[in-house]
Write a protein that holds these residues in place. Structure first.
Motif, short mmCIF file in Angstrom:
data_model
loop_
_atom_site.label_atom_id
_atom_site.label_comp_id
_atom_site.label_asym_id
_atom_site.label_seq_id
_atom_site.Cartn_x
_atom_site.Cartn_y
_atom_site.Cartn_z
N SER B 42 7.88 -17.81 24.40
CA SER B 42 8.47 -18.47 23.22
C SER B 42 9.77 -17.80 22.82
O SER B 42 10.74 -18.48 22.45
CB SER B 42 7.48 -18.44 22.06
N GLN B 86 5.89 -24.89 19.91
CA GLN B 86 4.49 -24.52 20.15
C GLN B 86 3.62 -24.91 18.95
O GLN B 86 2.50 -25.35 19.11
CB GLN B 86 4.40 -23.01 20.43
N ASP B 162 7.60 -25.86 24.61
CA ASP B 162 6.85 -24.62 24.48
C ASP B 162 5.37 -24.97 24.40
O ASP B 162 4.90 -25.51 23.40
CB ASP B 162 7.30 -23.86 23.23
#
Ligand SMILES: Nc1ncnc2c1ncn2[C@@H]1O[C@H](COP(=O)(O)OP(=O)(O)OP(=O)(O)O)[C@@H](O)[C@H]1O
Ligand SMILES: [Mg+2]
Lengths: 303, 217
Positions: B42, B86, B162
């Motif tokens: 990330s 994410q 992500d």
């Protein structure tokens, strides 16, 4: 390009209206608070404007009335006239014979009933003069000179009360300015806090917008619009409060005016002043929002 | 298109998440980034979008040095990228349609074409029928696809994802992978971070592997 700009601003405008309506009680309360705060200095200003209109109805240059002793001969009137004409300080001379004075009195001020009942004319002949100079010393000097003439009963400055009124108005103007400054600061503070709370509740939206490429001005825009629109609404509320107050006062004044047979009605702000009030209140709201945005937005950095 | 030269990232608490990373992703390439949890995947992706700034080294996108970008220029650079986060970063007080609309509003798109663009993006991820729903009413897989629609609606040159298949079953994950492949086929540079080994089994695309902040050969 311009169209895109316009549609974007139009979009933000409607978004802001939606936000205002989505919290009706809070919005309404803030708008009323702003309206009351603005209506105080603006209301005093309106009263001042009305007083000024009354005082402005009289001539600008100082006017002096010379009342002659009763039963003066044409000869002595001529003599006075001559002396006045010779005086370089005097600009205009107007002779008002007692008959004319009585007629004027009958026509004005609604004293018809009283004057009609008089047996004979109680008024003296009079001169009304305007001077070139209007310094108090020069006028005093002139008065002493004229008062010493044997034909003269009484010399009167017609402008004294105007001067006093003007002095009072100056004081009131200062009070309005001070009150307006203080309450403007209060309005800016209210808006600062409103926007601070909004930014807190819109934290996610701000963060996400930044993440996907929103510029600072894009993020600020809805808050600035909100401030300006709420400020504008506050200004409009102030205007309405004053309109209501003036209507109520005028109803009272009608009774008073009938009693004295005079025309006494308060006027609202002129359209130019009304527009200034709206612009100023919108600007205050915008400024409060601007300061709030500047001090809070940078704290939200996306992670 | 994207190059990292000696890039290190040390977080304010002193933790070194990336250590001397060198990499190049060509324009139109599709690349996987893999590694254990906490390896720095990330972090690496965030550096590309200037969400985090490198402690040292240079990152360039199409020859533009990201680390030296002025704050005012960052928004315009981000608009060239479609980012799938994410943690999704969806707006839960806005409908599916409005979530996808946001990037277009931000980039000042012409009002006459935005609705069509939003629907085209929703159609691509199979969410057209849900455009009026709120994100809370979507399943995990649907939310993931909503994120994809939002990331591609403004047709970015680079797509960064992500963990786009985290918590999804294998079939769903394959669907999503097919979508990325089709974006790549029309020329979009695609960068996908994942620790899902099953995704990487039969791929012909390049795989970059991160281990404790270092790029393994
Ligand atoms: N803002 C931060 N401040 C301090 N440390 C951080 C921060 N963000 C990440 N880290 C640390 O940096 C390391 C790398 O984090 P990163 O999120 O890049 O890992 P990842 O490979 O994406 O992991 P995952 O697969 O779990 O998502 C982790 O050890 C994490 O604790
Ligand atoms: Mg991660």
């Amino acid at each position: 390009m311009i169209r895109a700009w316009l549609t974007q601003h139009g979009f933000v405008f409607f978004l802001t209206l939606k936000r205002l309506i989505s919290t009706p009680v809070t919005s309404l309360l803030s708008i009323i608070v702003m309206g009351i705060a603005l209506s105080l200095p603006a209301g005093i200003y309106v009263l001042m404007q009305n007083l000024q209109v009354i005082s402005g109805q009289t001539a600008d240059s100082p006017q002096i009335s010379l009342f002659l002793k009763l039963d003066m001969t044409q000869d002595s009137i001529e003599k006075v006239n001559q002396r006045l004409e010779e005086n370089p300080q005097i600009q205009t001379i107007q002779f008002i014979p007692k008959d004319v004075a009585l007629q004027q009195l009958q026509q004005s001020a609604g004293l018809t009933d009283i004057t009609a009942s008089l047996m004979r004319n109680p008024l003296p002949d009079a001169f009304v003069i305007h001077t070139l100079e209007n310094s108090t010393e020069a006028l005093e000097q002139l008065r002493t000179v004229i008062q010493s003439w044997p034909e003269i009963e009484h010399v009167q400055f017609d402008s004294v009360w105007i001067e006093r009124l003007n002095a009072l108005l100056d004081l009131a103007r200062f009070a309005v300015l001070m009150l307006a400054t203080l309450l403007s600061i209060a309005i800016i503070a209210i808006m600062f806090n409103t926007i601070r709370l909004q930014i807190l509740t819109k934290r996610d939206e701000i963060e996400i917008s930044k993440l996907i490429g929103a510029t600072d001005s894009f993020i600020q825009r809805p808050f600035l619009y909100f401030g300006a629109i709420q400020g504008l609404a506050g200004g409009a509320t102030a205007w309405l409060i004053m309109a209501l107050a003036i209507r109520t006062l005028n109803e009272e004044l009608v009774a008073l005016a009938q009693l004295y047979r005079i025309d006494l009605q308060l006027q609202h702000l002129s359209s130019a002043d009304s527009i200034s009030l709206l612009f100023f209140s919108a600007w205050l709201g915008w400024l409060g929002a601007r300061i709030s945005v500047a001090s809070h937005l940078w704290q939200i950095e996306p992670k | 298109m994207i190059t990292f030269k000696n890039v290190s990232k040390r977080y304010p608490d002193g933790y070194v998440a990336l250590n001397n990373v060198d990499l190049t992703v060509e324009s139109g390439e599709m690349v996987f980034l893999t590694g254990h949890s906490g390896a720095g995947k990330s972090t690496l992706l965030k550096l590309i979008a200037a969400i985090e700034r490198p402690t040292s080294g240079t990152i360039t996108i199409s020859g533009q040095n990201i680390a030296q970008l002025k704050p005012a220029a960052i928004p315009y650079m981000r608009r060239k990228i479609g980012f799938i986060f994410q943690d999704h970063k969806l707006l839960f007080d806005r409908s599916v349609f409005d979530n996808v609309l946001l990037p277009l509003q931000i980039s000042n798109f012409d009002n006459n074409t935005v609705a069509a663009r939003v629907r085209a993006a929703l159609d691509k991820v199979g969410l057209l029928k849900k455009e009026k729903s709120m994100p809370v009413a979507l399943s995990g897989g649907e939310r993931q696809r909503l994120c994809i629609a939002r990331a591609v609606v403004h047709r970015p040159a680079i797509l960064i994802a992500d963990e786009p298949t985290g918590n999804l079953d294998v079939e769903y994950a394959r669907d999503i992978m097919t979508m990325f492949t089709s974006f790549n086929q029309v020329g979009v540079t695609v960068l996908i971070a994942t620790h899902d080994a099953s995704l990487l089994e039969d791929t012909q695309h390049r795989i970059l592997s991160l281990k404790q902040g270092k790029l393994a050969a």
